[in-house]
Design a protein around this motif. Structure first.
Motif, mmCIF file in Angstrom:
data_model
loop_
_atom_site.group_PDB
_atom_site.id
_atom_site.type_symbol
_atom_site.label_atom_id
_atom_site.label_comp_id
_atom_site.label_asym_id
_atom_site.label_seq_id
_atom_site.Cartn_x
_atom_site.Cartn_y
_atom_site.Cartn_z
ATOM 1 N N LEU A 35 18.521 49.245 -18.774
ATOM 2 C CA LEU A 35 17.924 48.176 -19.575
ATOM 3 C C LEU A 35 17.800 48.619 -21.035
ATOM 4 C CD1 LEU A 35 16.380 45.356 -19.436
ATOM 5 C CD2 LEU A 35 14.301 46.744 -19.373
ATOM 6 N N GLU A 94 19.080 38.990 -11.790
ATOM 7 C CA GLU A 94 19.589 40.308 -12.159
ATOM 8 C C GLU A 94 18.448 41.269 -12.479
ATOM 9 O OE1 GLU A 94 22.469 42.519 -15.468
ATOM 10 O OE2 GLU A 94 21.637 40.532 -15.891
ATOM 11 N N SER A 118 12.728 33.355 -21.503
ATOM 12 C CA SER A 118 13.607 34.432 -21.012
ATOM 13 C C SER A 118 12.797 35.513 -20.311
ATOM 14 C CB SER A 118 14.377 35.046 -22.179
ATOM 15 O OG SER A 118 13.496 35.546 -23.163
ATOM 16 N N LEU A 125 13.324 39.559 -18.280
ATOM 17 C CA LEU A 125 14.137 40.716 -17.902
ATOM 18 C C LEU A 125 13.423 41.455 -16.777
ATOM 19 C CD1 LEU A 125 15.150 42.137 -21.416
ATOM 20 C CD2 LEU A 125 16.681 41.034 -19.757
ATOM 21 N N ALA A 177 13.206 39.382 -25.003
ATOM 22 C CA ALA A 177 12.716 38.735 -23.781
ATOM 23 C C ALA A 177 11.298 38.249 -24.014
ATOM 24 C CB ALA A 177 12.756 39.696 -22.605
ATOM 25 N N LEU A 193 13.889 44.822 -27.049
ATOM 26 C CA LEU A 193 14.488 43.911 -26.070
ATOM 27 C C LEU A 193 14.145 42.466 -26.434
ATOM 28 C CD1 LEU A 193 13.380 45.957 -22.938
ATOM 29 C CD2 LEU A 193 15.763 45.695 -23.702
ATOM 30 N N ALA A 196 13.328 45.019 -14.321
ATOM 31 C CA ALA A 196 13.760 46.416 -14.291
ATOM 32 C C ALA A 196 12.965 47.187 -13.249
ATOM 33 C CB ALA A 196 13.588 47.067 -15.663
ATOM 34 N N VAL A 210 8.914 40.825 -19.788
ATOM 35 C CA VAL A 210 9.608 41.945 -19.146
ATOM 36 C C VAL A 210 8.789 42.328 -17.914
ATOM 37 C CG1 VAL A 210 10.409 44.321 -19.353
ATOM 38 C CG2 VAL A 210 10.556 42.777 -21.329
ATOM 39 N N HIS A 225 17.813 50.467 -27.339
ATOM 40 C CA HIS A 225 16.644 49.603 -27.529
ATOM 41 C C HIS A 225 15.401 50.460 -27.750
ATOM 42 C CE1 HIS A 225 18.665 45.831 -26.789
ATOM 43 N NE2 HIS A 225 19.243 46.364 -25.733
ATOM 44 N N ARG A 230 17.875 45.582 -13.516
ATOM 45 C CA ARG A 230 18.542 46.812 -13.921
ATOM 46 C C ARG A 230 17.571 47.987 -13.854
ATOM 47 N NH1 ARG A 230 20.842 44.731 -19.601
ATOM 48 N NH2 ARG A 230 19.366 43.042 -19.203
ATOM 49 N N SER A 243 6.066 39.773 -26.986
ATOM 50 C CA SER A 243 6.605 39.717 -25.625
ATOM 51 C C SER A 243 5.511 40.112 -24.641
ATOM 52 C CB SER A 243 7.786 40.674 -25.465
ATOM 53 O OG SER A 243 8.872 40.276 -26.253
#
Length: 734
Positions: A406, A399, A378, A380, A427, A425, A382, A430, A419, A401, A454
């Protein structure tokens, strides 16, 4: 004292004048200065009154104290020194009074209905028998309750306004004081006026100090000295500093308070003893910045030392095969540096990629997403601003954010974001883009939400201007030597065709930009005179660029100026561009707020972080509606409507022209940059570089080659007081 309302003053004594306000010609919401027309009691003709009449409404009766004067241009007028509001004495006065915007939700039509129904008993009904308001057509129980509540607020705000009128505090700020403290407003103002500077946006130390001094507080009062020290340190943080040296703080406070530095040092010790300030060696911090700086260093260290690894699946990867797999699925060919950056992001817990425009930072992000998805991992994405997040999403097809969205702001007790370290988060990786504009406080919040194990990849251009907020985070992280960094310096073939990219790199290397005749995207309109340069800016934005390139002047073209003042400064250019791009019209509602006239259709910018509305410093929007009856202005930010009460309009500024600092993280199809030698103090290489790299399709410089040369040669970077790099280096070597 004369009581004749129309007899000129023959001496220095104050005179009285009583009458009904017929109309308000001008009112400055920031300082309360008003020009109005008044019908004196017992007379039928109007006279002009001027002065601080904050909170006065049309239809209101007033008793004034002041002097008759003869203005050379406007003639005879009454200069008001103080006033006492009186309730309207006539039916017509009541109608005008209630319909003047006095009560939110009551406009002229509703006011007429109420007055027609109750006549001279109107105010008695609202105050004593409010249930009778339901006898009026169009007023149901809910609206009647709303009107009564608004009337009660109005009375209390009015009391605050009257108390503050001699201190130069505007009606708009009186409303904010009431919103902050409610029924306790007058008690707070009288007992601790310096709280206003801390708690109420728009009231600075000088206004609070003026109130305190007029209330009789001595200039060497401990509370004044402490407030001055705190304000001086806060002002330094507005310039990007995380702390002040002891001597630096004493000098700043001394200048602010008009007292010798030694007088401030005793109260500095008191603030340190109270933990209102924190000292580390010779550095004096406001607690939020100290805890954020320590937090960033500690959290990064913990992430890099985490015993678990959510991307352990990439250990032992055959990278030649992995990159061959990527090559087979994209038309892109990665450079050695890009491949090194990808390996680094997947194998190191925290890493940084830095490079200028056209060096392939987005390609790295897209490639990482493909590899992660292939492994079922995964990710994320930002960025600090909405525009930067949108651009990141467009570049990667994934996507993205804003960092604030986020982390999900939730105003719960003890926590700003949903968060955090207790709820990190979810993920494996990141990725945060445009990190050069992330300040210390936001970086601390972000790091608290990264789970141990992460991975975190920070991407940015370290040669751009630092963040608007305190700190120089990206620069410090790189300078510390504690975090793996990949620097990209190869300009890709498609970017080589752009003089924007080529010239950005030339500027960054201390070379003059190229200005060939065959350029399609980079131009200079040579002009050394400021007024003529301003004329050129308006002409280019309003007519020439739209005609030649088919760009919308409101949507696609952004003026970026190094300065706020002067003919080519942000303020004057905004006035001129508003007049041309969004002229007045009977179909466009308007609202005057201080020196700014907001008009439906205006391009505007948010000036402070507002977590409740989820709009942040530097966000750009457009005024979509102005509702005078409900005292609301609506701004569309990327299609999302956000409402402001009229008292909150100091949070917005026009944005036809913005400062280069405020443009960070944004990208525009075209930018127009005035650059003159009168900007000498602001002409720096990273300033010009940042401005040029905001453009996607077109850069137009308006100014002189001499000014450009000054900026290109000046690689002096204003140092910010920060110890983040030192903390990280110490942890890495421990």
């Amino acid at each position: 004292m004369s009581t004749n309302p129309i007899t000129p003053s023959t001496g220095p004594s104050l005179q009285s004048l009583e009458g009904t306000v017929e109309r308000i010609t001008y009112q400055n919401d920031e300082n309360g200065y008003t020009v109005a027309r008044l019908i004196p009691k017992g007379k039928s003709h109007e006279v002009t009154i001027t002065g601080n009449l904050a909170g006065v409404h049309v239809g209101e009766s007033v008793r004034l104290q002041g002097f008759w004067t003869n203005h050379p241009q406007y003639g005879r007028q009454f200069e008001v020194r103080s006033f006492v509001p009186l309730l309207p004495a006539t039916i017509e006065g009541l109608r005008k009074y209630l319909g003047s915007g006095l009560i939110r939700g009551v406009g002229p039509v509703t006011a007429s209905r109420i007055v027609d129904r109750f006549g001279s008993e109107t105010l008695d009904v609202i105050e004593v028998r409010p249930e009778r308001l339901r006898e009026v057509d169009g007023i149901a129980e809910k609206r009647a309750s709303y009107i009564v509540q608004a009337w009660e607020e109005h009375k209390q705000i009015k009391e605050i306004m009257i108390f503050l009128q001699s201190y130069g505090v505007s009606a708009g700020l009186a409303v904010k004081i009431f919103k902050q403290y409610g029924d306790a407003s007058l008690e707070v103002v009288r007992s601790d006026p310096y709280r206003l500077a801390k708690d109420v946006y728009g009231i600075g130390f000088k206004t609070a100090d003026k109130i305190a001094r007029q209330l009789g507080l001595p200039e060497d009062a401990p509370s004044r000295l402490q407030a001055g020290l705190l304000y001086a340190l806060s002002a330094l943080s507005d310039d990007g500093h995380c702390f002040a040296r002891r001597e630096q703080l004493a000098e700043q406070a001394s200048e602010l308070l008009g007292l010798p530095p030694e007088a401030c040092l005793g109260q500095l010790e008191q603030l340190l003893a109270q933990r209102a300030l924190i000292q580390e060696e010779d550095a004096i911090y406001l607690p939020p910045f100290y805890h954020a700086e320590v937090g960033v260093a500690n959290r990064l260290h913990r992430l890099m030392q985490a015993p678990v690894d959510r991307l352990a699946c990439f250990a032992g990867t055959d990278w030649d095969k992995a990159f061959a797999w990527l090559d087979a699925r994209t038309s892109l060919r990665l450079t050695e540096r890009q491949m090194a950056a990808i390996r680094m992001a997947l194998c190191e817990r925290v890493s940084i990629v830095t490079g200028g425009p056209g060096t392939g930072k987005s390609t790295i992000t897209s490639s990482l997403i493909r590899l992660l998805r292939a492994k079922g991992c995964s990710v994320l994405l930002a960025a600090p601003t909405g525009r930067a997040a949108k651009r990141l999403a467009e570049a990667t097809g994934f996507e993205a954010r804003t960092i604030h969205r986020l982390l999900e702001y939730k105003p719960t007790a003890g926590s700003t974001f949903l968060h955090n370290s207790d709820n990190p988060l979810d993920a494996d990786l990141v990725i945060v883009d445009e990190v050069s504009m992330v300040d210390l406080l936001l970086m601390n919040h972000l790091l608290s939400a990264i789970a141990p194990g992460s991975h975190l990849l920070l991407i940015g251009d370290s040669d751009q201007l630092p963040s608007v907020g305190p700190g120089n985070v990206l620069h410090d992280l790189i300078a510390s030597g504690a975090i793996p960094v990949t620097r990209l310096d190869t300009i890709f073939r498609q970017a080589e065709d752009s003089f924007i990219v080529v010239n950005a790199h030339r500027i960054n290397q201390g070379e003059m930009p190229l200005l060939p005749r065959n350029s399609r995207d980079f131009f200079l309109f040579a002009e050394s005179d400021a007024q003529r340069a301003a004329d050129w800016v308006v002409e280019l934005v309003a007519r020439r660029i739209p005609a030649k390139f088919g760009l919308d002047p409101l949507e696609d073209i952004q003026v970026l100026s190094p300065m706020h003042r002067g003919a080519v400064g942000v303020s004057e250019l905004n006035e001129r561009l508003q007049a041309v791009l969004n002229p007045p019209s009977p179909r466009k509602a308007e609202r005057q707020h201080g020196q700014r006239l907001f008009r439906q259709g205006d391009r505007v910018m948010q000036l402070r972080n507002d977590y409740e509305r989820s709009v942040f410093n530097g966000d750009l929007g457009q005024v979509r509606g102005i509702d005078a009856e409900n005292q609301l202005l609506t701004v569309s930010f990327d299609g999302r409507p956000v409402q402001y009460e009229f008292s909150e309009l100091d949070e917005l500024a026009h944005a036809y022209a913005i400062s280069i600092h405020k443009s960070q993280g944004s990208e525009f199809p075209a930018v127009v940059i005035p650059l003159l030698t009168q900007h000498y103090m602001m002409l720096q290489r990273n300033l010009l570089y940042t401005a040029v790299t905001r453009a996607r399709r077109l850069v137009v410089l308006v100014g002189s080659k001499k000014a450009i040369a000054i900026a290109v040669r000046n690689n002096r970077i204003n140092e910010r007081n920060t110890r983040l790099a030192l903390r990280l280096s110490a942890q890495a070597s421990a």
